[in-house]
Design a protein around this motif. Structure first.
Motif, PDB file in Angstrom:
ATOM      1  N   GLY A  58       0.787  -1.222   0.000  1.00  0.00           N
ATOM      2  CA  GLY A  58       0.000   0.000   0.000  1.00  0.00           C
ATOM      3  C   GLY A  58       0.822   1.277   0.000  1.00  0.00           C
ATOM      4  O   GLY A  58       0.268   2.370   0.134  1.00  0.00           O
ATOM      5  N   PHE A  59       2.149   1.152  -0.194  1.00  0.00           N
ATOM      6  CA  PHE A  59       3.004   2.344  -0.153  1.00  0.00           C
ATOM      7  C   PHE A  59       2.549   3.422  -1.130  1.00  0.00           C
ATOM      8  O   PHE A  59       2.644   4.607  -0.857  1.00  0.00           O
ATOM      9  CB  PHE A  59       4.464   1.979  -0.435  1.00  0.00           C
ATOM     10  CG  PHE A  59       4.757   1.695  -1.894  1.00  0.00           C
ATOM     11  CD1 PHE A  59       5.266   2.689  -2.709  1.00  0.00           C
ATOM     12  CD2 PHE A  59       4.511   0.440  -2.434  1.00  0.00           C
ATOM     13  CE1 PHE A  59       5.530   2.438  -4.055  1.00  0.00           C
ATOM     14  CE2 PHE A  59       4.763   0.182  -3.767  1.00  0.00           C
ATOM     15  CZ  PHE A  59       5.277   1.174  -4.585  1.00  0.00           C
ATOM     16  N   ASP A  60       2.037   2.990  -2.293  1.00  0.00           N
ATOM     17  CA  ASP A  60       1.643   3.948  -3.325  1.00  0.00           C
ATOM     18  C   ASP A  60       0.388   4.734  -2.943  1.00  0.00           C
ATOM     19  O   ASP A  60       0.166   5.835  -3.442  1.00  0.00           O
ATOM     20  CB  ASP A  60       1.432   3.233  -4.653  1.00  0.00           C
ATOM     21  CG  ASP A  60       0.443   2.094  -4.563  1.00  0.00           C
ATOM     22  OD1 ASP A  60       0.499   1.311  -3.583  1.00  0.00           O
ATOM     23  OD2 ASP A  60      -0.401   1.959  -5.467  1.00  0.00           O
ATOM     24  N   LEU A  61      -0.400   4.188  -2.051  1.00  0.00           N
ATOM     25  CA  LEU A  61      -1.581   4.904  -1.570  1.00  0.00           C
ATOM     26  C   LEU A  61      -1.238   5.841  -0.417  1.00  0.00           C
ATOM     27  O   LEU A  61      -1.846   6.900  -0.264  1.00  0.00           O
ATOM     28  CB  LEU A  61      -2.664   3.910  -1.133  1.00  0.00           C
ATOM     29  CG  LEU A  61      -3.162   2.976  -2.236  1.00  0.00           C
ATOM     30  CD1 LEU A  61      -4.137   1.951  -1.665  1.00  0.00           C
ATOM     31  CD2 LEU A  61      -3.782   3.757  -3.368  1.00  0.00           C
ATOM     32  N   VAL A  62      -0.253   5.447   0.370  1.00  0.00           N
ATOM     33  CA  VAL A  62       0.170   6.275   1.504  1.00  0.00           C
ATOM     34  C   VAL A  62       0.992   7.470   1.021  1.00  0.00           C
ATOM     35  O   VAL A  62       0.852   8.575   1.542  1.00  0.00           O
ATOM     36  CB  VAL A  62       0.979   5.434   2.518  1.00  0.00           C
ATOM     37  CG1 VAL A  62       1.509   6.309   3.647  1.00  0.00           C
ATOM     38  CG2 VAL A  62       0.120   4.299   3.079  1.00  0.00           C
ATOM     39  N   PHE A  63       1.815   7.226   0.010  1.00  0.00           N
ATOM     40  CA  PHE A  63       2.694   8.273  -0.534  1.00  0.00           C
ATOM     41  C   PHE A  63       2.490   8.408  -2.040  1.00  0.00           C
ATOM     42  O   PHE A  63       3.384   8.123  -2.840  1.00  0.00           O
ATOM     43  CB  PHE A  63       4.164   7.939  -0.240  1.00  0.00           C
ATOM     44  CG  PHE A  63       4.472   7.786   1.212  1.00  0.00           C
ATOM     45  CD1 PHE A  63       4.531   8.898   2.045  1.00  0.00           C
ATOM     46  CD2 PHE A  63       4.714   6.531   1.760  1.00  0.00           C
ATOM     47  CE1 PHE A  63       4.820   8.754   3.397  1.00  0.00           C
ATOM     48  CE2 PHE A  63       5.003   6.387   3.107  1.00  0.00           C
ATOM     49  CZ  PHE A  63       5.050   7.501   3.929  1.00  0.00           C
ATOM     50  N   SER A  69       6.287   5.872  -6.106  1.00  0.00           N
ATOM     51  CA  SER A  69       4.865   5.547  -6.289  1.00  0.00           C
ATOM     52  C   SER A  69       4.426   5.888  -7.702  1.00  0.00           C
ATOM     53  O   SER A  69       3.681   5.131  -8.337  1.00  0.00           O
ATOM     54  CB  SER A  69       4.005   6.315  -5.285  1.00  0.00           C
ATOM     55  OG  SER A  69       4.331   5.949  -3.966  1.00  0.00           O
TER      56      SER A  69
END
Length: 84
Positions: A58-63, A69
């Protein structure tokens, strides 16, 4: 209300176990996703596996504005464009 019941469920399409020992620390889903990709490839299904070092689920949604991302989303777009 009664006593809650425990149920079992698969945590991903590539899961072969009941999820015992699943932890949110470390590379969540990495090993089973890599195994799933290998099995797809071994079965003749075209498959690419991109591993983003240091990234978490989920890194791309957080950052979403981070360059890593943005590159992740560009890779997905290229893959979809190539498949369609």
């Amino acid at each position: 209300m009664g006593t809650p019941r425990r149920t079992r469920c698969r945590v991903s399409p590539g899961s072969e176990s009941d999820g015992a020992g699943l932890t949110v620390f470390g590379p969540l889903f990495h090993d089973e996703d890599a195994e799933y990709a290998r099995r797809l490839s071994d079965s003749g299904v075209p498959c690419d596996l991109d591993v983003i070092p240091g990234a978490f689920h989920g890194f791309d949604l957080v950052f979403p504005k981070a360059e890593i991302s943005r590159e992740f989303w560009r890779r997905q777009a290229r893959a979809l464009k190539g498949a369609l």
